[in-house]
Design an enzyme around this catalytic site. Structure first.
Site, PDB file in Angstrom:
ATOM      1  N   HIS A   1       2.441   3.389  -9.088  1.00 20.51           N
ATOM      2  CA  HIS A   1       2.154   1.982  -9.386  1.00 20.51           C
ATOM      3  C   HIS A   1       3.313   1.343 -10.159  1.00 20.51           C
ATOM      4  O   HIS A   1       3.654   0.185  -9.942  1.00 20.51           O
ATOM      5  CB  HIS A   1       0.847   1.854 -10.174  1.00 20.51           C
ATOM      6  CG  HIS A   1      -0.366   2.267  -9.384  1.00 20.51           C
ATOM      7  ND1 HIS A   1      -0.590   1.841  -8.093  1.00 20.51           N
ATOM      8  CD2 HIS A   1      -1.403   3.084  -9.687  1.00 20.51           C
ATOM      9  CE1 HIS A   1      -1.722   2.361  -7.639  1.00 20.51           C
ATOM     10  NE2 HIS A   1      -2.240   3.132  -8.592  1.00 20.51           N
TER      11      HIS A   1
ATOM     12  N   SER B   1      -8.174  -4.504   5.107  1.00 17.55           N
ATOM     13  CA  SER B   1      -8.845  -4.142   3.856  1.00 17.55           C
ATOM     14  C   SER B   1      -9.281  -5.379   3.055  1.00 17.55           C
ATOM     15  O   SER B   1      -9.085  -5.451   1.846  1.00 17.55           O
ATOM     16  CB  SER B   1      -7.938  -3.243   2.999  1.00 17.55           C
ATOM     17  OG  SER B   1      -7.607  -2.056   3.685  1.00 17.55           O
TER      18      SER B   1
ATOM     19  N   ARG C   1     -12.277   3.019  -7.731  1.00 19.28           N
ATOM     20  CA  ARG C   1     -11.310   4.056  -8.170  1.00 19.28           C
ATOM     21  C   ARG C   1     -11.666   4.568  -9.570  1.00 19.28           C
ATOM     22  O   ARG C   1     -12.443   3.935 -10.284  1.00 19.28           O
ATOM     23  CB  ARG C   1      -9.906   3.454  -8.181  1.00 19.28           C
ATOM     24  CG  ARG C   1      -9.487   3.072  -6.767  1.00 19.28           C
ATOM     25  CD  ARG C   1      -8.024   2.820  -6.660  1.00 19.28           C
ATOM     26  NE  ARG C   1      -7.691   2.494  -5.287  1.00 19.28           N
ATOM     27  CZ  ARG C   1      -6.473   2.482  -4.801  1.00 19.28           C
ATOM     28  NH1 ARG C   1      -5.442   2.759  -5.593  1.00 19.28           N
ATOM     29  NH2 ARG C   1      -6.254   2.187  -3.546  1.00 19.28           N
TER      30      ARG C   1
ATOM     31  N   TRP D   1       3.116   7.814  -2.377  1.00 19.17           N
ATOM     32  CA  TRP D   1       4.535   7.888  -2.736  1.00 19.17           C
ATOM     33  C   TRP D   1       4.708   8.850  -3.912  1.00 19.17           C
ATOM     34  O   TRP D   1       5.590   9.713  -3.914  1.00 19.17           O
ATOM     35  CB  TRP D   1       5.046   6.486  -3.122  1.00 19.17           C
ATOM     36  CG  TRP D   1       6.483   6.441  -3.518  1.00 19.17           C
ATOM     37  CD1 TRP D   1       7.552   6.181  -2.713  1.00 19.17           C
ATOM     38  CD2 TRP D   1       7.027   6.655  -4.836  1.00 19.17           C
ATOM     39  NE1 TRP D   1       8.723   6.223  -3.440  1.00 19.17           N
ATOM     40  CE2 TRP D   1       8.421   6.521  -4.741  1.00 19.17           C
ATOM     41  CE3 TRP D   1       6.457   6.951  -6.091  1.00 19.17           C
ATOM     42  CZ2 TRP D   1       9.269   6.665  -5.840  1.00 19.17           C
ATOM     43  CZ3 TRP D   1       7.294   7.102  -7.176  1.00 19.17           C
ATOM     44  CH2 TRP D   1       8.683   6.966  -7.043  1.00 19.17           C
TER      45      TRP D   1
ATOM     46  N   SER E   1      -7.826  -5.085  -5.035  1.00 16.27           N
ATOM     47  CA  SER E   1      -8.897  -5.622  -4.191  1.00 16.27           C
ATOM     48  C   SER E   1     -10.241  -5.477  -4.897  1.00 16.27           C
ATOM     49  O   SER E   1     -10.404  -4.645  -5.792  1.00 16.27           O
ATOM     50  CB  SER E   1      -8.932  -4.890  -2.842  1.00 16.27           C
ATOM     51  OG  SER E   1      -9.610  -3.651  -2.965  1.00 16.27           O
TER      52      SER E   1
ATOM     53  N   LEU F   1       9.683 -21.040  -4.932  1.00 16.78           N
ATOM     54  CA  LEU F   1       8.728 -20.121  -4.312  1.00 16.78           C
ATOM     55  C   LEU F   1       7.363 -20.185  -5.003  1.00 16.78           C
ATOM     56  O   LEU F   1       7.290 -20.198  -6.231  1.00 16.78           O
ATOM     57  CB  LEU F   1       9.272 -18.682  -4.428  1.00 16.78           C
ATOM     58  CG  LEU F   1       8.337 -17.565  -3.979  1.00 16.78           C
ATOM     59  CD1 LEU F   1       8.230 -17.520  -2.458  1.00 16.78           C
ATOM     60  CD2 LEU F   1       8.801 -16.206  -4.507  1.00 16.78           C
TER      61      LEU F   1
ATOM     62  N   ASP G   1       0.825  -1.210   0.000  1.00 14.48           N
ATOM     63  CA  ASP G   1       0.000   0.000   0.000  1.00 14.48           C
ATOM     64  C   ASP G   1       0.860   1.263   0.000  1.00 14.48           C
ATOM     65  O   ASP G   1       1.968   1.275   0.528  1.00 14.48           O
ATOM     66  CB  ASP G   1      -0.904  -0.021   1.245  1.00 14.48           C
ATOM     67  CG  ASP G   1      -2.058   0.957   1.121  1.00 14.48           C
ATOM     68  OD1 ASP G   1      -2.335   1.428   0.005  1.00 14.48           O
ATOM     69  OD2 ASP G   1      -2.688   1.261   2.160  1.00 14.48           O
ATOM     70  N   GLY G   2       0.335   2.324  -0.603  1.00 14.31           N
ATOM     71  CA  GLY G   2       0.979   3.636  -0.547  1.00 14.31           C
ATOM     72  C   GLY G   2       1.597   4.093  -1.866  1.00 14.31           C
ATOM     73  O   GLY G   2       2.333   5.083  -1.883  1.00 14.31           O
TER      74      GLY G   2
ATOM     75  N   ARG H   1       2.007  -4.738   6.117  1.00  7.92           N
ATOM     76  CA  ARG H   1       1.351  -3.693   5.321  1.00  7.92           C
ATOM     77  C   ARG H   1       2.205  -2.445   5.402  1.00  7.92           C
ATOM     78  O   ARG H   1       2.620  -2.036   6.488  1.00  7.92           O
ATOM     79  CB  ARG H   1      -0.058  -3.403   5.849  1.00  7.92           C
ATOM     80  CG  ARG H   1      -0.766  -2.316   5.025  1.00  7.92           C
ATOM     81  CD  ARG H   1      -2.242  -2.193   5.335  1.00  7.92           C
ATOM     82  NE  ARG H   1      -2.882  -1.291   4.387  1.00  7.92           N
ATOM     83  CZ  ARG H   1      -4.148  -1.334   4.036  1.00  7.92           C
ATOM     84  NH1 ARG H   1      -4.956  -2.237   4.550  1.00  7.92           N
ATOM     85  NH2 ARG H   1      -4.646  -0.468   3.153  1.00  7.92           N
TER      86      ARG H   1
ATOM     87  N   ARG I   1      -0.237   9.418  -9.766  1.00  3.33           N
ATOM     88  CA  ARG I   1      -0.415   8.158  -9.016  1.00  3.33           C
ATOM     89  C   ARG I   1       0.098   6.959  -9.813  1.00  3.33           C
ATOM     90  O   ARG I   1       0.661   6.023  -9.248  1.00  3.33           O
ATOM     91  CB  ARG I   1      -1.905   7.947  -8.699  1.00  3.33           C
ATOM     92  CG  ARG I   1      -2.471   8.895  -7.659  1.00  3.33           C
ATOM     93  CD  ARG I   1      -3.958   8.565  -7.406  1.00  3.33           C
ATOM     94  NE  ARG I   1      -4.127   7.186  -6.956  1.00  3.33           N
ATOM     95  CZ  ARG I   1      -3.983   6.804  -5.685  1.00  3.33           C
ATOM     96  NH1 ARG I   1      -3.701   7.675  -4.752  1.00  3.33           N
ATOM     97  NH2 ARG I   1      -4.158   5.540  -5.356  1.00  3.33           N
TER      98      ARG I   1
ATOM     99  N   ARG J   1      -4.793  -1.913   8.824  1.00  2.00           N
ATOM    100  CA  ARG J   1      -6.045  -2.664   8.613  1.00  2.00           C
ATOM    101  C   ARG J   1      -5.807  -3.722   7.551  1.00  2.00           C
ATOM    102  O   ARG J   1      -4.827  -3.648   6.784  1.00  2.00           O
ATOM    103  CB  ARG J   1      -7.186  -1.735   8.221  1.00  2.00           C
ATOM    104  CG  ARG J   1      -6.893  -0.841   7.035  1.00  2.00           C
ATOM    105  CD  ARG J   1      -8.097   0.022   6.625  1.00  2.00           C
ATOM    106  NE  ARG J   1      -7.713   0.988   5.597  1.00  2.00           N
ATOM    107  CZ  ARG J   1      -7.348   2.249   5.851  1.00  2.00           C
ATOM    108  NH1 ARG J   1      -7.331   2.701   7.090  1.00  2.00           N
ATOM    109  NH2 ARG J   1      -7.005   3.058   4.861  1.00  2.00           N
TER     110      ARG J   1
HETATM  111  C1  IPE Z   1      -5.573  -2.498  -0.144  1.00  4.45           C
HETATM  112  O1  IPE Z   1      -5.199  -1.168  -0.277  1.00  4.45           O
HETATM  113  C2  IPE Z   1      -5.537  -3.190  -1.472  1.00  4.45           C
HETATM  114  C3  IPE Z   1      -4.212  -3.328  -2.082  1.00  4.45           C
HETATM  115  C4  IPE Z   1      -3.084  -3.016  -1.543  1.00  4.45           C
HETATM  116  C5  IPE Z   1      -4.241  -3.906  -3.391  1.00  4.45           C
HETATM  117  P1  IPE Z   1      -6.260   0.007  -0.413  1.00  4.45           P
HETATM  118  O2  IPE Z   1      -5.485   1.240  -0.589  1.00  4.45           O
HETATM  119  O3  IPE Z   1      -7.257  -0.342  -1.439  1.00  4.45           O
HETATM  120  O4  IPE Z   1      -6.974  -0.048   1.007  1.00  4.45           O
HETATM  121  P2  IPE Z   1      -7.819   1.062   1.784  1.00  4.45           P
HETATM  122  O5  IPE Z   1      -8.864   1.581   0.857  1.00  4.45           O
HETATM  123  O6  IPE Z   1      -6.873   2.150   2.178  1.00  4.45           O
HETATM  124  O7  IPE Z   1      -8.358   0.348   2.986  1.00  4.45           O
HETATM  125  C1  IPE Z   2      -1.581   0.305  -3.380  1.00  6.88           C
HETATM  126  O1  IPE Z   2      -1.333   1.676  -3.419  1.00  6.88           O
HETATM  127  C2  IPE Z   2      -1.895  -0.263  -4.740  1.00  6.88           C
HETATM  128  C3  IPE Z   2      -3.319  -0.563  -4.957  1.00  6.88           C
HETATM  129  C4  IPE Z   2      -4.272  -0.492  -4.077  1.00  6.88           C
HETATM  130  C5  IPE Z   2      -3.688  -1.014  -6.295  1.00  6.88           C
HETATM  131  P1  IPE Z   2      -2.516   2.717  -3.434  1.00  6.88           P
HETATM  132  O2  IPE Z   2      -2.911   2.951  -4.845  1.00  6.88           O
HETATM  133  O3  IPE Z   2      -3.605   2.291  -2.523  1.00  6.88           O
HETATM  134  O4  IPE Z   2      -1.794   4.017  -2.865  1.00  6.88           O
HETATM  135  P2  IPE Z   2      -2.379   4.994  -1.769  1.00  6.88           P
HETATM  136  O5  IPE Z   2      -2.808   4.158  -0.601  1.00  6.88           O
HETATM  137  O6  IPE Z   2      -3.521   5.722  -2.384  1.00  6.88           O
HETATM  138  O7  IPE Z   2      -1.233   5.888  -1.413  1.00  6.88           O
HETATM  139 MG    MG Z   3      -4.000   2.535  -0.557  1.00  9.84          MG
END
Ligand code: IPE
Ligand code: IPE
Ligand code: MG
Length: 253
Positions: A45, A204, A79, A33, A73, A139, A28-29, A196, A41, A202
């Site tokens: 990715h 999620s 999104r 980032w 997810s 793996l 996540d993030g 995470r 964004r 969390r």
């Molecule tokens: C969880 O991250 C799903 C993935 C990392 C693929 P999200 O960014 O979707 O989760 P929430 O919305 O912050 O809970």
């Molecule tokens: C995780 O990063 C990747 C996916 C959920 C696909 P995010 O896209 O959720 O990045 P943030 O949480 O918005 O920073």
């Molecule tokens: Mg996220």
């Protein structure tokens, strides 16, 4: 996963370090980032895929048997469509660019998550990757794509109910083992450790059933910054945990 890097890394041995058999990662993030760097964004990715490639290599070198990564997810459909399309294309590009290397590195790929609702060509690609790596014995890389833990449990419940309705299964034969064998993770041990990134604490909807006794480590850094030093700090934290599974554990016994 280049040969040079693989050879230069030493597996964790001794020093009281325990490597989990199954590591789950909520990557996540990516968006934050990118935002912190004034980038789009989508660039987050792209960097996230590089961090994933690095994690696969680390997992091989440190002797992890199963690595499950959350990459899209069932809730991520909320999104913007262009971001969703970008993430889907990234999966295609990852497969195209990394399949040969995964095969060379003896990685078995499994993709879990709902396939209905995905484009026909994407489903074919997923089936193809699984088939081409099915005989590998190193793996196991489990990619949770279009995955949601609640949906997975509902699917399992429905399929068991169908068995009962058809007279092939008695309700009393529905056990934890039976249900676990009906999930998409059949044959894969539950994750020992789930990490995470990005400071969120969390699940999620990640591996709800399977995480019943997982250890959790939450890391403040964003996923694209995940590197070997982070990996080692996580393994260190995990190694210090006393997993009791409802018993009394090491402190008492
Ligand atoms: C969880 O991250 C799903 C993935 C990392 C693929 P999200 O960014 O979707 O989760 P929430 O919305 O912050 O809970
Ligand atoms: C995780 O990063 C990747 C996916 C959920 C696909 P995010 O896209 O959720 O990045 P943030 O949480 O918005 O920073
Ligand atoms: Mg996220």
């Amino acid at each position: 996963m280049s040969g040079e890097t693989a050879a230069s890394l030493k597996p964790v041995t001794g020093a009281g370090l325990h490597v989990p058999v199954h590591l789950g990662v909520i990557m996540d993030g990516n968006g934050r980032w990118a935002k912190a760097r004034g980038k789009r964004r989508t660039e987050g990715h792209i960097e996230g895929v590089k961090a994933l490639r690095n994690l696969v290599e680390l997992s091989i070198n440190y002797g992890i048997s199963y690595l499950t990564v959350f990459s899209f997810s069932s809730e991520n459909w909320s999104r913007p469509p262009d971001e969703i399309a970008f993430i889907f294309n990234l999966l295609r590009r990852f497969v195209a660019s990394d399949l040969q290397r995964l095969i060379r590195n003896n990685v078995k790929v499994r993709i879990i998550g709902q396939r209905r609702g995905l484009e026909e060509s994407l489903v074919r690609l997923i089936d193809d990757v699984e088939a081409k790596t099915a005989m590998n014995t190193g793996l196991t890389l489990v990619v949770a794509f279009n995955y949601g833990g609640k949906a997975e449990i509902v699917d399992a419940a429905r399929s068991l109910a169908e068995e009962v309705a058809a007279g092939r299964l008695r309700p009393e034969d529905i056990t934890e083992q039976r249900l676990a064998n009906t999930l998409s993770t059949v044959g894969i041990p539950d994750p020992d450790l789930i990490i995470r990134t990005s400071g969120e604490q969390r699940l999620s909807n990640f591996l709800l059933w399977q995480a019943a006794y997982s250890e959790f480590v939450f890391i403040d850094e964003y996923w694209p910054d995940f590197n070997e030093a982070t990996f080692l700090s996580v393994i260190e934290a995990y190694s210090a945990r006393d997993r009791r599974f409802g018993g009394l554990g090491a402190a008492v016994s």
